[in-house]
Each structure stands twice: as C-alpha cells, then as structure tokens.
Design an enzyme around this catalytic site. Structure first.
Site, PDB file in Angstrom:
ATOM      1  N   HIS A   1       0.824  -1.208   0.000  1.00  0.00           N
ATOM      2  CA  HIS A   1       0.000   0.000   0.000  1.00  0.00           C
ATOM      3  C   HIS A   1       0.864   1.267   0.000  1.00  0.00           C
ATOM      4  O   HIS A   1       0.752   2.107  -0.892  1.00  0.00           O
ATOM      5  CB  HIS A   1      -0.926  -0.013   1.223  1.00  0.00           C
ATOM      6  N   GLU A   2       1.741   1.368   0.981  1.00  0.00           N
ATOM      7  CA  GLU A   2       2.580   2.579   1.052  1.00  0.00           C
ATOM      8  C   GLU A   2       3.517   2.636  -0.155  1.00  0.00           C
ATOM      9  O   GLU A   2       3.841   3.715  -0.638  1.00  0.00           O
ATOM     10  CB  GLU A   2       3.368   2.613   2.366  1.00  0.00           C
TER      11      GLU A   2
ATOM     12  N   HIS B   1       1.823   4.452  -2.883  1.00  0.00           N
ATOM     13  CA  HIS B   1       1.917   5.912  -2.672  1.00  0.00           C
ATOM     14  C   HIS B   1       3.331   6.388  -3.030  1.00  0.00           C
ATOM     15  O   HIS B   1       3.522   7.421  -3.656  1.00  0.00           O
ATOM     16  CB  HIS B   1       1.666   6.261  -1.199  1.00  0.00           C
TER      17      HIS B   1
ATOM     18  N   GLU C   1      -4.706   7.602  -3.436  1.00  0.00           N
ATOM     19  CA  GLU C   1      -5.169   6.336  -2.882  1.00  0.00           C
ATOM     20  C   GLU C   1      -5.401   5.296  -3.985  1.00  0.00           C
ATOM     21  O   GLU C   1      -5.275   4.095  -3.749  1.00  0.00           O
ATOM     22  CB  GLU C   1      -6.440   6.591  -2.060  1.00  0.00           C
TER      23      GLU C   1
END
Ligand code: ZN
Length: 501
Positions: A264-265, A268, A294
C-alpha cells in the site's frame, strides 16, 4: 521587470516555500519514527513555527504581486509555466481567503479537540468529546462561508482533499456502491468460509520485514531515493521525488499485515517518486488529489497484491523465507487467506469487500452534520444504525464505533470519501490497463512489474498536478468516474472466491 525575470523570482519564492514545507515534513517523519517521547513539546513548537513561516512566505504581498503580474501575462508563458502559475494562484486564493484570526482559532480548537478525542476514545465517553466536535463543526461551516461554494457547504470542505468533487456526485455514486456492496457482503458471509487456520501462530518479524523489502524492490520502488522504517501507523511522506519515505509496522502474529502495509505505502511512494525533475520545488510535483493518491496504493495492494497471479509468484518466495513453515500451502490458499471477508467494527482493519461501507457511512453522517440535518449529539445513534444496516453488526461501544477515527478531531470533514474514491479510480484505470497491457497477469505471475509501473508513470505519475482528478480519469478511460468498474471487479472476484452463484 521582464516576464522572464518575474518568472524566475516567482519560482525562487515558491521554491523557498516548498523547501520549508519539506523540512517540516522531515520533522513530522522524525516525530513518528525516531523522536523520544519527551521531545514532543519542543517538536510541536518547531512545527508550528515552520508552518507559520511557510504560510507567511506563501501569502506575502510579494507573492500576490508576482502572481498577479504572471496571471496577466499568462498568454506569453509556455504551457507548463502557465499551469504552474494557475495552480499556485488557486492555492494562494484559498490560503488568503481565511483570516489569520480564524486560522489561529481553528488551530486552538483543533488541538483541544484532539486531546479530548484521544481521552474520550480511551474512556468510551462520547459526551466528553461532543462539545469539542460541536465547535469544530461550527468552525467548518464558517470555513465553508469564507471559502465560498455552490450547492452544499460540504463542497467547500471537499476541495482540500478532492478538488472538483461535489457532495451531489458523491451521493449518487455512493448510493449505488452501498447497495450493491452490502448485498455482496451478505452473500459472502452466508457462504462457507475457507479454512485459514494455517496463518495462525508466530511469524518471525525480520523475515516479514525482508519480504516487504523484496516486494517493494520488485514493484520498482527506488531505495536510492527512499527507505522504509518502522512507525506505529504506516504512512508515506516525501521531501521531493528523490527522497520518498515509507513507514510500516510488523506484528509477529500477523503473517500478512506488514506485506500489505508495504504494498500500500509502496503504491503511494511510487507515485511520489514518479514526479518530473523539472517540477522540483514547485507545487506541480504533488498528487492530484487524495483519491488519486489512494488509487495508486490500492491498485498495488489489492488489485495486484491480492490477486492469484501475485501469489503464484510469491508463494515459493515466502515459503523459502520462512524456512519450511509454509511448505504444503498452495498459491490458491494464500489467495483465499488474504481475501478473507470478515465484517468488523474498525475501518482500518476492514477487508476489501467491506471497506467502502465503512467510508460511506462516515460520509453520510458528516454530510448530514454539515448540512444541519443531524446534531453532533445524534452521531452515536446514527453511526450504530448504519453499521447495522451496511455490515449487519451491533456496535458494542463508541470506542469501537464513532470515536475510532482521528479525522473529525483534526477538523477534517470531506476527507473520508477519498479512501473509497481511490478504490473506484483504481478499478476504472485498471480496466484500461488490462486492455493496454494484455500480458499483465503473465508479468505478475513472473514477478515482473516494470510494464505496469511504466503505464502508471506515463498516464498518472508524470502529470503531477497538471490535471484535476476528473480530467485524469476522463483522459484515461474516456468517461467520468462511475462505480461500475469497481463493483464489477469486486463482484466477480468474490463470487469466484466464495463459490457464489
Ligand atoms: Zn493510503
């Protein structure tokens, strides 16, 4: 002054503001990663001082004058410079519409509200938080008036997070999502559940960390321009595209949470590492909106990381790392385990299938608050009724319910919807990606992510703030954002996983 000189001065002034903001971000990062607890008070002052200086620089008379001259001469600027001027002008207008006394009052109320919220959550005492939230709500309505809006005052608040989006559009989209997604959850939870007992037990933390580094490197995250450290809550922050920091946490009783925190990170982080060099020290080197940001994290985490081809590649890798503990577990079992659906009370622990429902209920409540249909005192009842309606659960306490999130205590309303928008954007993009890259799943099965990253660089990352979210998704997919792609993705994935007919 010639237009070139004005532009050079403008870029220099803007660069100073960006430098101060990035230095502020380093202090924030340090606060979460390394700072000893007794450093908190001094750090708070340092952050407040630097933020005030950045605000003063950015809203200075000189900046106003430079912007006015450049806006007037926009037709003499090349398109890139014209865009930079227009975007900065937008930020400047917004930053100067709020009187300084209001900003100060907001900061004071906010910090008291944050403290009250933290205690109220601990003690399960909503009435102790209520007067603070009432003040916040009052300030948010005033903020909307200062900023101006059409339609709902909520529209003025969304602008901070998802520029161009409106409450009316969100309502139309979310009504459809809520209905179809809660129906899906009901079908999934009444189907037979997979046996995932093999995921229980203890999993070596260093091994888990090694796996996160392996996956991040495979995704194309540049460790020469970033690093991953530990913090209580995972987040991504950037001090320019050449220094993008990820944080993550690892828990020995959870086999997958660090892995998915990294995916997830990492999504980003790849976005932030993909901004153009020529946008350095300008506001153009930034995400379009929180929803688009997101979309990047959720695409890597869920659409890629929670796919069967991903596990066809990483099953032997993870087995090797854990030295035999996972021998005999097939890729299909990993696929089932990482996609297990379990309706729960806490948003940040929610699975992909239930996640949007947590967001939508928050959106509905904050819209009712801002538009004055309900009062702050009504929140617990409204919350619990919606959790029952969407997730079929009875909320046992406000700590597990309306007091769980930090956002309202920070004065953030209009923020929550961006989490769900990220899911919808990611699926609408992904349909196009699958058309453009017909070999995508073969690549993933081989642990090859270069083509996907290349696509995202070209169609999303490199644009920085040159487009609004609505423009970006139209340019990519040929239409406005709709919930169709996401719901189709979710329904077909979970129908197959749970044998629904
Ligand atoms: Zn995120």
């Amino acid at each position: 002054m010639s237009i070139e000189t004005t532009l050079a001065t403008f870029r220099e002034r803007l660069g100073e503001v960006v430098d101060i903001n990035q230095a502020t971000s380093i202090l924030h990062w340090d606060q979460e990663v390394f700072m000893p607890p007794k450093g908190a008070a001094a750090r708070g002052q340092q952050l407040a001082t630097l933020s005030a200086i950045a605000h003063r620089y950015f809203t200075s008379e000189e900046m106003g004058r430079l912007l006015a001259e450049l806006t007037e001469a926009a037709d003499q600027l090349d398109p890139d410079d014209a865009k930079l001027v227009a975007e900065t002008h937008h930020d400047y207008e917004r930053a100067t519409k709020l009187p300084e006394s209001f900003v100060q009052e907001f900061a004071l109320v906010q910090s008291a509200a944050y403290e009250a919220w933290a205690n109220a959550r601990e003690e399960d005492d909503f009435p102790a938080f209520q007067p603070h939230l009432e003040k916040i709500l009052d300030l948010l309505r005033r903020k909307a008036d200062y900023l101006g809006y059409e339609g709902s005052p909520y529209n003025a608040l969304i602008e901070d997070y998802e520029r161009g989006m409106t409450a009316e559009t969100l309502r139309g989209i979310f009504d459809v999502v809520a209905e179809r997604q809660s129906a899906l959850v009901e079908r999934v939870t009444s189907a037979p559940q997979p046996d995932c007992s093999w995921t229980e037990g203890e999993w070596d933390e260093d091994t888990q960390w090694a796996m996160t580094l392996r996956v991040l490197a495979d995704m194309g995250y540049d460790f020469e321009a970033g690093r991953q450290d530990k913090s209580v809550h995972p987040f991504t922050t950037s001090f320019g595209a050449r220094d993008v920091r990820l944080t993550n946490r690892v828990n020995k009783s959870e086999l997958f949470s660090a892995l998915y925190g990294a995916a997830h990170e990492g999504g980003h982080g790849l976005y932030e590492q993909g901004f153009l060099d020529r946008d350095r020290r300008t506001p153009l080197a930034d995400g379009i909106s929180l929803g688009i940001h997101e979309s990047q994290s959720r695409m890597w985490e869920n659409m890629i990381g929670r796919s069967l081809p991903f596990w066809e590649h990483y099953t032997p890798v993870l087995r090797d790392l854990h030295g035999g503990k996972l021998d005999g577990i097939a890729p299909e079992q990993f696929y089932q385990a990482v996609n297990r659906v379990r309706p729960s009370f806490i948003r940040v622990e929610a699975d992909e299938c239930t996640y949007n429902l947590h967001v939508i209920l928050r959106f509905e409540i904050e819209l009712d608050l801002v538009e004055g249909r309900i009062a702050v005192a009504d929140i617990p009842d409204a919350w619990n009724a919606k959790v029952k309606q969407y997730l079929g659960l009875d909320v046992p306490s406000n700590t597990m319910g309306c007091l769980q999130d930090i956002h309202w205590s920070h004065g953030s309303m209009g923020y929550f919807p961006t989490y769900a928008l990220g899911n919808l954007y990611s699926a609408q993009m992904f349909d196009v990606i699958l058309r453009d890259l017909p070999g995508l799943w073969d690549d993933v099965r081989a642990g090859r992510f270069v083509p996907l990253l290349g696509w995202l660089r070209e169609h999303v990352h490199q644009h920085g703030r040159r487009k609004l979210a609505g423009e970006l998704i139209r340019d990519i997919s040929g239409r406005d954002l709709t919930p169709d792609a996401y719901l189709a993705y979710l329904e077909s994935k979970y129908a197959a996983l749970y044998g629904l007919v």
